[in-house]
Design a protein around this motif. Structure first.
Motif, mmCIF file in Angstrom:
data_model
loop_
_atom_site.group_PDB
_atom_site.id
_atom_site.type_symbol
_atom_site.label_atom_id
_atom_site.label_comp_id
_atom_site.label_asym_id
_atom_site.label_seq_id
_atom_site.Cartn_x
_atom_site.Cartn_y
_atom_site.Cartn_z
ATOM 1 N N SER A 90 -4.253 7.521 5.137
ATOM 2 C CA SER A 90 -3.259 6.490 5.406
ATOM 3 C C SER A 90 -3.898 5.304 6.124
ATOM 4 N N TYR A 141 0.842 -1.183 0.000
ATOM 5 C CA TYR A 141 0.000 0.000 0.000
ATOM 6 C C TYR A 141 0.884 1.241 0.000
ATOM 7 N N GLU A 185 0.440 3.217 3.408
ATOM 8 C CA GLU A 185 0.456 2.436 4.640
ATOM 9 C C GLU A 185 1.460 2.980 5.652
ATOM 10 N N ILE A 242 -1.204 -0.239 9.760
ATOM 11 C CA ILE A 242 -1.108 -1.689 9.858
ATOM 12 C C ILE A 242 -0.376 -2.008 11.151
#
Length: 142
Positions: free
Chosen positions: A99, A56, A59, A102
């Motif tokens: 954004s 991503y 990310e 993770i």
């Protein structure tokens, strides 16, 4: 001619076979049902079968170690509070509010350390949060 009404036989429902069948079903359910207690569960987290991970561009990867240390996009964070984490997330979130955070937490990391990451993300307005896991095959190999 016989015009008298004939006596009608009332249909009779025999309940004894019905009760017998219900008792057999009840006994079957009692024998096949398993009862488990929450204290007896052995949990090992996180493991999940997932597709290949995608890259991503928006990310922000937050790693949480077993002892509660943090790394944001492979940069160590000094401190363990949500305030310090929030500052690091603002600097790492190049796409702003779009954004994706993770959280890659160790399986033995404390629940509080993961909640601190989520709280820091909430404070800076990052609402897209996901958790990184390893596949079952990778977990078995380790």
């Amino acid at each position: 001619m016989n015009f008298r009404p004939r006596p009608k036989d009332e249909p009779e429902i025999n309940l004894i076979p019905f009760i017998d069948v219900l008792l057999v079903v009840l006994i079957f359910l009692m024998l096949t049902t398993t009862y488990s207690k929450f204290t007896e569960m052995q949990l090992k987290l996180p493991v999940a079968d997932t597709e290949a991970s995608r890259d991503y561009p928006k990310e922000v990867i937050v790693a949480v170690s077993a002892d509660g240390r943090y790394m944001v996009n492979k940069q160590p964070v000094s401190g363990r509070g949500p305030e310090v984490l929030a500052e690091a997330l603002v600097q790492a979130a190049k796409a702003g509010k779009d954004s994706v955070v993770i959280i890659s937490a160790d399986a033995t990391a404390t629940h509080q350390s993961v909640i601190s990451v989520m709280e820091a993300a909430r404070r800076v307005g990052l609402t897209q949060i996901t958790f990184a896991t390893q596949s079952s095959a990778q977990a078995g190999a380790q």
